[in-house]
Design an enzyme around this catalytic site. Structure first.
Site, PDB file in Angstrom:
ATOM      1  N   GLU A  87      44.991   1.311  52.598  1.00  0.00           N
ATOM      2  CA  GLU A  87      45.772   2.815  52.723  1.00  0.00           C
ATOM      3  C   GLU A  87      45.179   3.900  52.210  1.00  0.00           C
ATOM      4  O   GLU A  87      45.853   4.604  51.284  1.00  0.00           O
ATOM      5  CB  GLU A  87      47.210   2.535  52.413  1.00  0.00           C
ATOM      6  CG  GLU A  87      48.101   1.758  52.998  1.00  0.00           C
ATOM      7  CD  GLU A  87      49.647   1.758  52.632  1.00  0.00           C
ATOM      8  OE1 GLU A  87      50.034   2.324  51.732  1.00  0.00           O
ATOM      9  OE2 GLU A  87      50.344   1.225  53.553  1.00  0.00           O
TER      10      GLU A  87
ATOM     11  N   GLU B 216      50.404  -4.642  57.641  1.00  0.00           N
ATOM     12  CA  GLU B 216      51.630  -4.365  56.988  1.00  0.00           C
ATOM     13  C   GLU B 216      52.711  -4.023  57.869  1.00  0.00           C
ATOM     14  O   GLU B 216      52.844  -2.920  58.409  1.00  0.00           O
ATOM     15  CB  GLU B 216      51.616  -3.660  55.708  1.00  0.00           C
ATOM     16  CG  GLU B 216      50.681  -4.259  54.690  1.00  0.00           C
ATOM     17  CD  GLU B 216      50.718  -3.155  53.388  1.00  0.00           C
ATOM     18  OE1 GLU B 216      51.815  -2.617  53.067  1.00  0.00           O
ATOM     19  OE2 GLU B 216      49.411  -2.852  52.828  1.00  0.00           O
TER      20      GLU B 216
HETATM   21  O1  AHR Z   1      53.884  -3.859  50.515  1.00  0.00           O
HETATM   22  C1  AHR Z   1      54.182  -2.646  49.641  1.00  0.00           C
HETATM   23  C2  AHR Z   1      53.032  -1.724  49.636  1.00  0.00           C
HETATM   24  O2  AHR Z   1      53.324  -0.895  50.759  1.00  0.00           O
HETATM   25  C3  AHR Z   1      51.613  -2.031  49.614  1.00  0.00           C
HETATM   26  O3  AHR Z   1      51.160  -2.186  48.257  1.00  0.00           O
HETATM   27  C4  AHR Z   1      51.064  -0.917  50.136  1.00  0.00           C
HETATM   28  O4  AHR Z   1      49.723  -1.152  51.041  1.00  0.00           O
HETATM   29  C5  AHR Z   1      52.109  -0.325  51.159  1.00  0.00           C
HETATM   30  O5  AHR Z   1      52.363   0.923  50.998  1.00  0.00           O
END
Ligand code: AHR
Length: 508
Positions: free
Chosen positions: A173, A292
């Site tokens: 990210e 994610e």
């Molecule tokens: O999964 C929680 C957080 O969400 C992670 O650390 C990040 O990559 C995302 O913003």
């Protein structure tokens, strides 16, 4: 009651079911690692300190690949702190989550855990506060044969054989201002390019994931992907996508249609990647690593700066209900519907932190509601993803306009003859009758199918949850599907997820 008519035809396929669609994510965040997968002293702890009750649930969940160690955490992580004798490892302040990091779990420990539970480790390198050198040092430590200093150190720490980690994320990210070492698209593209080039010098066969946007709502979404891929196109295989869903301002109808957002997200990233390919005159196809995704009630999280500095704090331990499980099931349907261009996906996260598995320190481990659609989809989606033709009513949503009331995907395994159909009724108020024409599903004729099982996840109380005291309050229960000649019918109650399994011939 509405009606959803579905036709399956073996000529209409999306692509093979990819095992890595059923990935997960272990971040050094909250209680995912400490008192999650790892709790020395717990009655169920193994000789390495990992909880065997949690490991058993991870196996049952059917997770294939696990991304590690972050997440935001990785962008300020010194991986060297987490290797060697545990007594010598420094305690550090993790700035991503303002937590005390004891480093009692690190790279070797995670790989040991992953191999022990039978999942593939997928690693991320720190391109926030660190760069090319630290990334190749870690890669050499993990994957090189002994004979030079980093792999020799690994051998000294008890791992003579290389860890052979195949998939590597080039940071996490990096478009997000919350990230340690956050970068502009140009800055990130440059460091990702140089890191990828160096990592491929070590091992040309690695699979590398460039950071895409943190979410589809980022102001640089689209531009970020284009700029990154213009630089890294020849050096990477995948571009990441992240998405978390919740009922924004209580809008549950849109929440139940979250798969529509994920669908548009994937289509946009694929279009951007293919635009870059077109400009470069390349036939290469970059695939999406949706590394994610989940339901996350972000409205309840008040930001990193609100966190009191502690060790293994309880962070974003969302408790999931029936509606959340139906949304998770529908997101898995969306991922399968895009199996041609989504190479892998990681539900975030695995234990305690927005997770399908919950634990109590010193106590039990149990399945949250969202565990069930993941486990059943991972277990039964096999072979080829079919592209069903669906005719049904639509629902008006404020976020996405009119969307289909019923979403469906199906997989067919030519080796076993098994057909698995995954269905969601997104309506909160209307049941639907599913009418599935299976006559042509695998081209074998109308009498060749037997219903194996219909499991449904729904409840008159959509706010029902599982707890340590009542861990099976919400579980899949038998549905009413029946097959009559070439037609399968089933009732889809409001807000419900279904796994319907058939097989050619008689039940084995
Ligand atoms: O999964 C929680 C957080 O969400 C992670 O650390 C990040 O990559 C995302 O913003």
């Amino acid at each position: 009651m509405g009606r959803a008519t579905v036709r399956l035809d073996p000529a209409f396929t999306v692509g093979p079911v990819r095992p890595r669609t059923f990935g997960s994510f272990v971040e050094h965040m909250g209680r995912c690692v400490y008192t999650g997968i790892y709790e020395p002293g717990h009655p169920e702890a193994d000789e390495l300190g990992f909880r065997s009750d949690v490991a058993a649930l991870v196996r049952e969940l059917g997770v294939t690949t696990v991304r590690y160690p972050g997440g935001n955490f990785v962008s300020n992580y010194r991986w060297e702190d987490g290797i060697g004798p545990k007594a010598d490892r420094p305690t550090q302040l993790d700035l991503a989550w303002r937590s005390v990091e004891t480093n009692q779990v690190g790279t070797d420990d995670f790989v040991d855990w992953a191999r022990g539970v039978g999942v593939e480790p997928m690693m991320a390198v720190n391109l926030g506060t660190r760069g090319v050198q630290e990334a190749i040092d870690l890669l050499l430590y993990c994957n090189a044969e002994t004979g030079t200093s980093w792999p020799d150190l690994r051998a000294k720490h008890g791992h003579h054989e290389p860890h052979d980690v195949r998939v590597w994320c080039l940071g996490n990210e990096m478009d997000g201002p919350w990230q340690m070492g956050h970068k502009t698209a140009e800055e990130y593209a440059r460091v990702a390019e140089e890191t990828a080039r160096a990592m491929r010098r070590v091992d040309p066969g690695l699979e590398l994931v460039a950071c895409g946007s943190s979410n589809r709502g980022m102001p640089t979404f689209g531009t970020w992907e284009r700029v990154v891929l213009e630089r890294c196109f020849d050096l990477v295989d995948h571009i990441s996508a992240h998405a978390y869903y919740e009922p924004v301002d209580g809008d549950v109808d849109s929440f139940l249609a979250s798969g529509e957002d994920m669908h548009r997200f994937i289509e946009s990233v694929v279009a951007t990647a293919d635009h870059v390919a077109a400009v470069k005159g390349s036939d290469k196809r970059i695939t999406v690593s949706f590394d994610e995704w989940n339901v996350w009630f972000q409205e309840r999280f008040h930001g990193e700066n609100s966190l009191e500095i502690r060790e293994a704090p309880e962070l974003i331990e969302d408790v999931y209900d029936v509606t959340d499980a139906v949304v998770v099931g529908s997101l898995l349907i969306t991922l399968l519907q895009h199996t041609d261009r989504v190479a892998m996906a990681c539900q975030a996260q695995l234990v305690n932190v927005i997770a399908p598995i919950a634990t109590r320190p010193g106590g039990g481990a149990w399945r949250q509601t969202i565990f069930h659609p993941f486990a059943l989809t991972a277990q039964h989606a096999r072979g080829t993803v079919l592209r069903p033709a669906v005719a049904c009513d639509t629902i008006d949503t404020s976020a996405y306009g009119p969307v289909d009331q019923v979403v469906v995907t199906a997989t067919h395994d030519p080796d076993t003859g098994d057909l698995a159909v995954f269905v969601v009724n997104r309506s909160r108020t209307e049941a639907a009758e599913l009418v599935l024409d299976v006559a042509d599903a695998v081209g074998a004729g109308p009498t060749a199918y037997t219903l194996v099982e219909h499991l449904a996840l729904h409840d008159d109380d959509t706010s029902a949850t599982n707890t340590e005291a009542n861990p099976d309050r919400v579980t899949p229960r038998p549905g009413d599907a029946s097959v009559d000649g070439p037609t399968l019918t089933a009732t889809l109650p409001p807000t419900s997820w279904h796994c319907i399994r058939l097989t050619e011939g008689t039940v084995r």
